[in-house]
Design an enzyme around this catalytic site. Structure first.
Site, PDB file in Angstrom:
ATOM      1  N   CYS A  35      61.031  32.572  99.467  1.00  0.00           N
ATOM      2  CA  CYS A  35      59.739  32.057  99.939  1.00  0.00           C
ATOM      3  C   CYS A  35      59.890  30.701 100.613  1.00  0.00           C
ATOM      4  O   CYS A  35      58.969  30.228 101.271  1.00  0.00           O
ATOM      5  CB  CYS A  35      58.763  31.918  98.789  1.00  0.00           C
ATOM      6  SG  CYS A  35      58.236  33.490  98.132  1.00  0.00           S
ATOM      7  N   CYS A 105      51.628  23.733  98.822  1.00  0.00           N
ATOM      8  CA  CYS A 105      52.530  22.920  97.992  1.00  0.00           C
ATOM      9  C   CYS A 105      51.799  22.406  96.759  1.00  0.00           C
ATOM     10  O   CYS A 105      52.367  22.347  95.668  1.00  0.00           O
ATOM     11  CB  CYS A 105      53.084  21.748  98.798  1.00  0.00           C
ATOM     12  SG  CYS A 105      54.123  22.251 100.170  1.00  0.00           S
TER      13      CYS A 105
END
Lengths: 274, 395
Positions: A35, A105
């Site tokens: 990923c 994030c």
């Protein structure tokens, strides 16, 4: 170049609490190399049940590193119950904001925290449950629904920014839209009877075999059902159809019309090359 | 802080001589080259000269050069023209590693109903010519194959490929944006029908490019308008930039040897130093059939954006094929086509040099980068495991 705040840059260049706590009370790793980012979070409690040490290791971009660094600073000194209330938005706010495209994030930070707390409590990690919607990045329905709700997201693009879901092949866009619609209608019951996916695929196959294929084969052509994604019916043309300039019209006017009539009114036929 | 610019495949600095040559045409000589008066006519003469200069660097005739606004426009013009002039043919052949100017256009054409073959590459980024030959059919209208890859620098055998297409009556286009000025190109020695080039990759400004169209090739314009470029590209000429492109081609032709000796040596020095000093890194792409200025290196278990931003702290400019820098969440399509493992693809850095780089700069980068990789690996949850593998000799 991304517009990072000074605080993001500062945490990226001088990350706090790097490493792993020895004999941690809570530990979790989320994300993966495939990923493009991953976060390992470990923490240890003191005798009063407060987080006395928290450490991280991150594989990822500047904002992934900064988000993890910020997270460890934020949870230190908190009880597990207090830490559990931290949202991805809190992490982003702590850093003075993140670029929209990088909000995932902050979500990764929150997921690692939840998973580490679940580990401490002896519960299964929350993200392991639920049906995978985005195959490319392994994002579940539950995760998407939650991020949509917590961050008041409206578009597929926003969901991609926050979870990466939909950022790969794009096959799940329709499913993501359905989740957005469902969450935003806040549980309003949709009254029309809904076909399950398996029912839908079966009916499409039967209709193509019975109503469409015989006519095409008379002209030396054929049609193959490749996939059904939400309401998108992906087909490939074969034989004479494959080189026929008018096959696009046939697909729309004949095949799609038939499927809409006999299976489901919102189906859309798309041709794929295979 | 001094800038160390190693991102010349993205864009280049405008050569000082080139800037000087174009400035008068932004200031005093603003005439329209199409005008009847002497004031405009003198500008037209300079555009003619620029056309000769551009033609010369690729061994073409001046009338085979059409000025455009960029490489992307040249690519779109070439491919759309080939399809428009071959209305009976519905197939195009290209590769999986093309620049988005061709890659995205091909995807759009597939949506429009064209049959598309995208040729795979091997782990070194090379094509299989036999497989390519088999992909050509009587229905194929055009092949579009880049001369050199922008990310890895790998050079394709386009001249051979063009002959194979030609023998079957298929048009051949090449995106040579990264190749012109870096390797010798002579259109008299091949049968390529169309070639794209771009100004800002060879020290001219952004916003100007050219399309080479072999004499006798049927053509359908992309921009319909006035009679400029003999009706092949409407729109008033970008005179200052065209003049700049002409001179930049002249200079690039003169520096071709430097590019293939001095620049190549600097590139090799940088590459070898990094391979030597940083464990678990590798070069992406064929190291032999490669542009002299490009090096694409993967640093395992670290992420490219983080490397770039740490380099940025030292004024070092490079680029990355990582997902985080592409905005697409997936690593570069070129590295994926080559089957570069994810552990490597996310940590890929492209260095692309120019004649303006110095040995001092290369030494500084070779001294700085290993420490940055070490720092970032200390942060990476995968590094210890990978390191252990390496120590056991399994890496």
């Amino acid at each position: 170049m991304w517009e990072y705040t000074d605080k993001v840059k500062e945490h990226f260049l001088n990350p706090r609490n790097v490493g792993e706590v020895e004999n941690p009370d809570g530990a979790a790793t989320v994300g993966s190399l495939a990923c493009g980012d991953a976060l390992k979070l470990t923490f240890k409690l003191d005798e009063n049940g407060r987080i006395k040490d928290a450490r991280f290791k991150t594989f990822g971009c500047a904002s992934a590193i900064a988000s993890a660094s910020a997270l460890t600073e934020m949870i230190k000194g908190k009880t597990v119950e207090e830490a559990a209330k931290i949202t991805n938005q809190d992490i982003a706010n702590y850093l003075g904001g993140l670029p929209e495209e990088k909000m995932h994030c902050s979500v990764m930070g929150r997921e690692a925290l939840e998973a580490a707390i679940a580990h401490y409590r002896g519960e299964p990690a929350p993200t392991e449950e639920g049906q995978i919607i985005c195959e490319c990045f392994g994002v579940t329905e539950e995760e998407i629904a939650r991020v949509v709700k917590e961050n008041n997201l409206r578009t597929i693009e926003e969901v991609t920014n926050y979870t990466k879901a939909g950022g790969g092949c794009g096959n799940c866009h329709e499913a993501i839209q359905e989740i957005i619609d469902r969450v935003r209608s806040q549980g309003k019951v949709v009254t029309r009877p809904k076909l399950s996916n398996i029912q839908k695929i079966k009916m499409i196959e039967e209709t193509i075999d019975r109503e469409i294929r015989p006519a095409l084969q008379q002209d030396g052509g054929d049609l193959e059902l490749i996939d059904v994604v939400g309401n998108r019916v992906l087909v490939a043309t074969r034989g004479a159809c494959a080189s026929c300039a008018a096959s696009h019209l046939t697909l729309k006017q004949v095949v799609e019309a038939k499927l809409r009539e006999l299976v489901w009114p919102e189906l859309e036929v798309e041709e794929v090359t295979s | 802080m001094k800038t160390i610019y190693l991102d010349n495949n993205a864009t280049t600095r405008v050569a000082p001589e080139v800037l000087e040559a174009m400035l008068p045409y932004l200031q005093d000589y603003y005439g329209n080259p199409s005008s009847m008066h002497t004031f405009g006519g003198q500008v037209g003469r300079r555009v003619r000269q620029a056309r000769e200069q551009v033609a010369k660097i690729i061994g073409a005739q001046p009338e085979e050069i059409i000025f455009t606004s960029c490489g992307t426009e040249s690519d779109n013009t070439a491919i759309r023209s080939a399809l428009a002039t071959n209305p009976g043919k519905r197939h195009l052949v290209t590769t999986r590693v093309e620049h988005p100017a061709v890659h995205s256009l091909a995807a759009r054409l597939a949506q429009e109903g064209y049959r598309l073959t995208e040729l795979p590459v091997d782990s070194e980024g090379r094509l299989n010519l036999e497989q390519y030959a088999r992909s050509l059919t009587p229905d194929t209208a055009i092949v579009s194959m880049m001369w050199a890859n922008n990310e890895t620098g790998v050079i394709f055998p386009v001249e051979e490929a063009a002959t194979l297409a030609h023998n079957r009556g298929i048009l051949f286009h090449t995106d040579a944006v990264q190749a012109v000025g870096k390797i010798p190109i002579d259109m008299r020695a091949n049968c390529i029908d169309m070639l794209s080039l771009s100004g800002h990759k060879l020290h001219a400004p952004k916003g100007v490019g050219a399309l080479y169209l072999r004499k006798g090739t049927r053509f359908s314009p992309f921009l319909i308008g006035g009679h400029q470029e003999k009706g092949r590209r409407g729109g008033t000429e970008n005179v200052p930039s065209i003049i700049a492109l002409g001179l930049a081609c002249d200079l690039a032709a003169q520096k071709l040897t430097t590019e293939n000796t001095v620049v190549k040596e600097l590139r090799d020095k940088l590459e070898n130093a990094l391979l030597d000093r940083v464990p678990r890194c590798r070069v992406n792409g064929d190291r032999v059939q490669r542009l002299p200025n490009t090096s694409n290196i993967s640093f395992e278990f670290v992420e490219g954006e983080a490397i770039l931003l740490r380099l940025d702290e030292y004024g070092i400019c490079a680029s990355s094929g990582s997902a985080c820098t592409s905005g697409s969440l997936q690593p570069s399509h070129v590295l994926r086509a080559m089957g570069v493992p994810f552990t490597m693809a996310h940590g890929s850095i492209r260095f692309s040099l120019s004649i303006y780089n110095t040995e001092e700069e290369i030494d500084f980068v070779s001294d700085t980068l290993p420490g940055i990789i070490e720092d970032l690996r200390a942060l990476s949850p995968y590094w210890e495991a990978g390191d252990a593998l390496c120590a056991r000799g399994e890496g």
